[in-house]
Scaffold this active site. Structure first.
Site, short mmCIF file in Angstrom:
data_model
loop_
_atom_site.label_atom_id
_atom_site.label_comp_id
_atom_site.label_asym_id
_atom_site.label_seq_id
_atom_site.Cartn_x
_atom_site.Cartn_y
_atom_site.Cartn_z
N ARG A 181 4.86 24.60 47.31
CA ARG A 181 5.04 25.25 46.00
C ARG A 181 3.70 25.36 45.30
O ARG A 181 2.83 24.50 45.45
CB ARG A 181 5.98 24.42 45.10
CG ARG A 181 7.26 23.93 45.77
CD ARG A 181 8.28 25.02 45.96
NE ARG A 181 8.67 25.65 44.70
CZ ARG A 181 9.62 25.20 43.89
NH1 ARG A 181 10.26 24.09 44.17
NH2 ARG A 181 9.93 25.85 42.79
N PRO A 185 15.31 29.87 37.44
CA PRO A 185 15.83 29.08 36.31
C PRO A 185 15.56 27.58 36.46
O PRO A 185 15.76 27.01 37.52
CB PRO A 185 17.34 29.33 36.37
CG PRO A 185 17.53 30.50 37.27
CD PRO A 185 16.34 30.57 38.17
N GLU A 186 15.04 27.00 35.39
CA GLU A 186 14.91 25.54 35.30
C GLU A 186 15.77 25.09 34.13
O GLU A 186 16.55 25.87 33.60
CB GLU A 186 13.44 25.15 35.12
CG GLU A 186 12.57 25.57 36.31
CD GLU A 186 11.15 25.02 36.25
OE1 GLU A 186 10.92 24.02 35.54
OE2 GLU A 186 10.28 25.58 36.92
N ARG A 200 19.85 38.16 44.03
CA ARG A 200 19.47 37.61 45.34
C ARG A 200 20.51 36.69 45.95
O ARG A 200 20.37 36.27 47.10
CB ARG A 200 18.11 36.91 45.21
CG ARG A 200 17.01 37.92 44.90
CD ARG A 200 15.64 37.33 45.00
NE ARG A 200 15.33 36.88 46.35
CZ ARG A 200 14.21 36.23 46.67
NH1 ARG A 200 13.33 35.95 45.74
NH2 ARG A 200 13.99 35.86 47.92
N LYS A 231 20.22 21.36 36.42
CA LYS A 231 20.39 22.80 36.63
C LYS A 231 21.84 23.15 36.98
O LYS A 231 22.12 24.30 37.36
CB LYS A 231 19.46 23.27 37.75
CG LYS A 231 17.98 23.03 37.44
CD LYS A 231 17.10 23.47 38.59
CE LYS A 231 15.80 22.70 38.61
NZ LYS A 231 15.01 22.98 39.83
#
Ligand SMILES: [Zn+2]
Length: 289
Positions: free
Chosen positions: A279, A2-3, A130, A61
């Site tokens: 990344r 999620p961003e 997770r 976030k």
């Protein structure tokens, strides 16, 4: 992962399902201790049973939920207002796989870490397979006391994006521009996907040193950030959300498109993947300079 747009979707979901509602019962997953740390999982239920959700805010976030406490037996009546005495805060971070879901009598999935039964018959679940997310009690809803909230820079959607301030922030670092964009103290909510997408929209090589961008390049980057968030938010119009890692469609222009043609009209370049600060970054070497 999620961003900003996915967290905004979660904020809208919580407002739609839970705002103004009283919590009748809470169940938490006792195995999900790390989501609720530093408190034990059961503390959330003890704090929120009887409470009413009054506000849902988003900073980058971080989802910031403010509850008014329930009337205690023999206690005084609840006070009104946005931050009543004894307000209870919950800071929700979705981590990598967190989602807020629910509806009238909605059953829990196997991944529900917290479930809230509401006074209108709806049930709201925090799912997180997770368990990298957080659900953290914040006494008095004093969110500014949380270091991870206090350190956040402006939110490019909620606060608007000021190109001059962005330029000043970028001028203060020698890191590559895409890496600098991931710093939540510069802009809150930009993640790996939208940093790469914004560089592509601005036709900027993500490896460029942040402090060496010209004012027109910074302005193009600001436009790119606004456009990529507007684009992603417009896609999130259904009742449910699927993250790209779960096999959801890839609506993006460079992210995850290694080996495919660049989508800039007439460019003809081929998208490449490279690694920056551990990344994946995607770029078109032909048009991003
Ligand atoms: Zn290109």
């Amino acid at each position: 992962v999620p961003e900003l747009p996915e967290v905004e979707f979660a904020a809208r979901t919580l407002r739609r399902l839970m705002l103004g509602r009283r919590v009748l019962r809470v169940e938490t997953d006792a195995r999900a201790r790390r989501i609720f740390r530093p408190d034990a999982p059961g503390a959330l239920g003890r704090a929120l049973t009887g409470a009413r959700l009054q506000r849902v805010d988003r900073r980058g976030k971080q989802l910031l939920l403010t509850f008014a406490p329930g009337a205690r037996p023999g206690g005084a009546a609840r006070r009104a207002g946005p931050a009543p005495a004894g307000a209870i805060g919950v800071a929700s971070h979705l981590g990598m796989t967190g989602k807020w879901t629910g509806g009238p009598g909605a059953p829990a999935t196997g991944w529900a870490r917290a479930s809230f039964w509401l006074d209108d018959g709806a049930v709201v679940h925090y799912d997180d397979p997770r368990m990298f997310g957080r659900l953290r009690l914040v006494p008095g809803a004093d969110f500014a006391a949380l270091p991870e909230v206090a350190a956040l820079g402006p939110d490019p959607v909620a606060d608007g994006l000021d190109a001059r301030a962005l330029g000043e922030g970028l001028a203060a670092t020698r890191r590559p521009v895409k890496v600098a964009l991931l710093d939540q103290s510069l802009l809150a909510g930009v993640g790996n996907i939208h940093a790469a997408e914004a560089c592509w929209r601005a036709r900027l090589d993500p490896r460029r040193r942040a402090d060496r961008l010209s004012p027109p390049e910074v302005a193009a980057l600001a436009r790119g950030l606004r456009a990529t968030f507007r684009f992603a938010l417009a896609k999130l119009d259904g009742p449910e959300i699927e993250y790209i890692e779960e096999g959801g469609d890839n609506p993006f222009h460079v992210y995850g498109r290694e080996g495919l043609r660049c989508r800039h009209l007439g460019c003809g370049g081929v998208v490449r993947r490279l690694v920056q600060a551990q990344r994946s970054t995607y770029l078109c070497p032909r048009c991003q300079r």
